[in-house]
Design a protein around this motif. Structure first.
Motif, PDB file in Angstrom:
ATOM      1  N   SER A 104      -4.152  -6.217 -16.256  1.00  0.00           N
ATOM      2  CA  SER A 104      -4.966  -6.307 -14.465  1.00  0.00           C
ATOM      3  C   SER A 104      -6.567  -7.203 -14.487  1.00  0.00           C
ATOM      4  O   SER A 104      -7.395  -6.881 -15.549  1.00  0.00           O
ATOM      5  CB  SER A 104      -5.269  -4.513 -14.422  1.00  0.00           C
TER       6      SER A 104
ATOM      7  N   SER B  24      -8.872  -6.335 -12.682  1.00  0.00           N
ATOM      8  CA  SER B  24      -9.761  -5.128 -13.028  1.00  0.00           C
ATOM      9  C   SER B  24      -8.818  -3.697 -12.222  1.00  0.00           C
ATOM     10  O   SER B  24      -7.717  -4.204 -11.599  1.00  0.00           O
ATOM     11  CB  SER B  24     -10.549  -5.339 -11.557  1.00  0.00           C
ATOM     12  N   GLU B  25      -9.626  -2.667 -12.213  1.00  0.00           N
ATOM     13  CA  GLU B  25      -8.444  -1.861 -12.134  1.00  0.00           C
ATOM     14  C   GLU B  25      -7.845  -1.964 -10.370  1.00  0.00           C
ATOM     15  O   GLU B  25      -6.443  -1.341 -10.172  1.00  0.00           O
ATOM     16  CB  GLU B  25      -9.685  -0.232 -12.006  1.00  0.00           C
ATOM     17  N   ASP B  26      -8.765  -2.197 -10.047  1.00  0.00           N
ATOM     18  CA  ASP B  26      -8.907  -2.424  -8.605  1.00  0.00           C
ATOM     19  C   ASP B  26      -8.265  -3.551  -8.067  1.00  0.00           C
ATOM     20  O   ASP B  26      -7.744  -4.705  -7.019  1.00  0.00           O
ATOM     21  CB  ASP B  26     -10.010  -1.559  -7.650  1.00  0.00           C
TER      22      ASP B  26
ATOM     23  N   ALA C  56      -5.635   0.692  -7.125  1.00  0.00           N
ATOM     24  CA  ALA C  56      -6.258   1.344  -8.265  1.00  0.00           C
ATOM     25  C   ALA C  56      -5.263   2.686  -8.522  1.00  0.00           C
ATOM     26  O   ALA C  56      -4.737   3.515  -8.930  1.00  0.00           O
ATOM     27  CB  ALA C  56      -7.355   1.627  -8.241  1.00  0.00           C
TER      28      ALA C  56
ATOM     29  N   ARG D 197       1.513   3.162 -11.759  1.00  0.00           N
ATOM     30  CA  ARG D 197       0.818   3.900 -12.990  1.00  0.00           C
ATOM     31  C   ARG D 197       1.952   5.266 -13.423  1.00  0.00           C
ATOM     32  O   ARG D 197       2.111   5.891 -14.429  1.00  0.00           O
ATOM     33  CB  ARG D 197      -0.028   5.068 -12.484  1.00  0.00           C
TER      34      ARG D 197
ATOM     35  N   GLN E 163      -9.139  -0.673  -3.542  1.00  0.00           N
ATOM     36  CA  GLN E 163      -8.283   0.616  -4.003  1.00  0.00           C
ATOM     37  C   GLN E 163      -6.694   1.103  -3.759  1.00  0.00           C
ATOM     38  O   GLN E 163      -6.563   2.080  -5.124  1.00  0.00           O
ATOM     39  CB  GLN E 163      -8.870   1.415  -3.278  1.00  0.00           C
TER      40      GLN E 163
ATOM     41  N   LYS F 134      -2.733  -6.953 -10.562  1.00  0.00           N
ATOM     42  CA  LYS F 134      -1.643  -6.693 -11.858  1.00  0.00           C
ATOM     43  C   LYS F 134      -0.787  -7.874 -11.904  1.00  0.00           C
ATOM     44  O   LYS F 134      -0.180  -8.205 -10.990  1.00  0.00           O
ATOM     45  CB  LYS F 134      -1.643  -4.706 -11.518  1.00  0.00           C
TER      46      LYS F 134
END
Length: 498
Positions: A53, A55-57, A19, A25, A16, A60
């Motif tokens: 990425s 995935s979101e978590d 994310a 960001r 997390q 990247k």
């Protein structure tokens, strides 16, 4: 100057923290260390561009300046930042690196012709000819034969080549010669591959395994792509193009998981070693013909190496797609935390990862095979499994073992080696519905991946396990099935399964 990096959790593959990282960001405050102390002085902001990425978590791919990379380490201590690096295929094909010495170098107009023929005297096109005037410095010239079987070498007629390698076109063995004299009418003949020969290395290795070996097991091939139309590879169920540069602006290109346009035959050859099924009069069976194969292309259509980000993404995709085993016939020189994390995640999800040890000529095991949780495979051969004049004959080297076996002269070695497999003169599938021979730890690795698939399919209790328990149990079963050939621990690990 902006560079690309892979950003990962400090531990594991998903977190997390990735994310929630505000720095990924928005703008990142730059940190400048004051000259006389350890105090970080904040200055102007610099942007971090997130390119992709998993995935979101998940990991990247980002682009930023080296200064911003340092700032990000301070801003987000729960993250790990590694540079983008490339990996190469682990097939052996010697190449000229520099022009022949002036004393023997000839202008194009005075180039010497060499003709490559079959045993009936017919010309062979597309044979690769590599002529070394000095093998140690890799000096000489090289080229492919034309429709007349002729290649023109910029080396003076009468020169005695230190080594001459000919890599055959499909269906033919290559050729190797020392102290070869170039002349006005020089020629060499190549022998056709005889598929009835029981001593062929792959047939020798798989021996009496059933043609249903591997049924119910899915093997992911992270490589240059697989020819889905090959009659011997009807068990390819799909895959994905994982080359980010090709799919980021063209999402539909994800379905282009077939052979790369440049040097794309490698993946089809690897796939055939795992699970080819004899068909159409071509009697070639992989180690586990019952498997389901999936293709994950990481080498670009334009040629060149595969990035650690693409390989990492491909390994993660194999997990999501339900693969049980992944083969990595690729490698690089330095440890890479991105691929390490992806392999660790695969093992935690029950996926066994088998990798080629590298072809650097007795140098240390390359990455990712050198990672302690990979199954690292060296390349063995048998002196009676190929013609005595073929290009494979140059790779006969010590240590030697039982039944005319030897460890390929190109194969890396070290304490990380777990097993050895057939990797010298391996006959397997090639794009276009044909077949041919390749050598390298690239060939030994899929042979072991195929054998692991056979063991997994034959052991329902292991197949029923989940998570790290399954991958660990399968690895143990693979090691138990091996018998030493007599090379020594650092050359063969537990030995050759069978």
């Amino acid at each position: 100057m902006r560079k690309q990096y892979v950003v990962l959790p400090a531990y594991g593959f998903r977190s997390q923290a990735l994310a929630q990282a505000a720095s990924l960001r928005s703008a990142v405050p730059m940190a400048v260390v004051a000259g006389g102390g350890a105090t970080a002085v904040r200055s102007a902001t610099t942007k971090v561009d997130v390119i992709d990425s998993v995935s979101e978590d998940g990991p990247k791919l980002v682009e930023m300046t080296p200064e911003t990379e340092l700032a990000l380490r301070l801003e987000e201590p729960s993250l790990k930042i590694v540079p983008v690096v490339t990996y190469e295929k682990m097939r052996v094909m010697y190449e000229v690196k520099r022009q022949a010495a002036p004393a023997v170098f000839a202008a194009t107009a005075q180039a010497t012709s060499l003709r490559i023929e079959d045993t009936g005297g017919n010309p062979l096109a597309d044979a690769r000819v590599v002529a070394f005037t000095n093998f140690r410095t890799r000096a000489g010239d090289q080229g492919n034969t034309d429709a007349n079987g002729t290649v023109r070498l910029r080396i003076a007629s009468g020169t005695v080549l230190e080594r001459l390698y000919v890599y055959g076109p499909p269906r033919y063995w290559g050729r190797f010669a020392r102290s070869f004299a170039l002349g006005a009418h020089a020629s060499l003949q190549l022998e056709p591959i005889d598929l009835t020969q029981n001593l062929l290395s792959l047939r020798r290795f798989r021996r009496a395994l059933p043609l249903t070996a591997g049924t119910g097991v899915v093997v992911g091939i992270v490589d240059t792509g697989i020819d889905k139309n090959h009659p011997l590879l009807s068990n390819v169920s799909g895959g994905a193009n994982m080359v980010l540069d090709e799919i980021k602006n063209n999402p539909s290109a994800v379905d282009d998981w077939g052979p790369a346009y440049v040097d794309g035959e490698h993946g089809t050859h690897v796939a055939g070693i795992v699970g080819a099924r004899s068909a159409g009069g071509i009697d070639i069976a992989g180690v586990a013909p019952g498997v389901t194969l999936r293709s994950y292309r990481v080498f670009p259509n334009a040629g060149g190496g595969a990035t650690n980000y693409d390989i990492m993404s491909a390994i993660d995709r194999t997990v999501q797609d339900g693969c049980h085993i992944v083969n990595l016939s690729l490698g690089g020189g330095t440890e890479d935390e991105a691929v390490r994390a992806a392999i660790g995640s695969a093992l935690d999800n029950g996926v066994l990862v088998v990798a080629a040890a590298g072809n650097d000529g007795r140098k240390p095991v390359s990455y990712p095979a050198a990672l302690p949780f990979c199954v690292a495979v060296s390349a063995a051969g048998w002196t009676d499994s190929f013609p005595p004049t073929s290009s494979e004959s140059s790779d006969i080297a010590k240590p030697s073992g039982s039944n005319l076996s030897f460890l390929g002269g190109f194969s890396n070695f070290g304490p990380q080696i777990d097993l050895t497999g057939p990797g010298v003169g391996v006959v397997s599938t090639l794009p276009g519905g044909t077949f041919g021979v390749m050598s390298g730890t690239s060939m030994a690795s899929p042979a072991l991946a195929g054998f692991a698939a056979y063991l997994l399919a034959a052991n329902a209790p292991i197949l029923a396990l989940t998570g790290a328990s399954r991958s660990a149990a399968l690895k143990d079963k693979l090691f138990e099935a091996a018998t030493p050939l007599g090379f020594g621990r650092d050359y063969e690990g537990f030995g050759l399964p069978g």
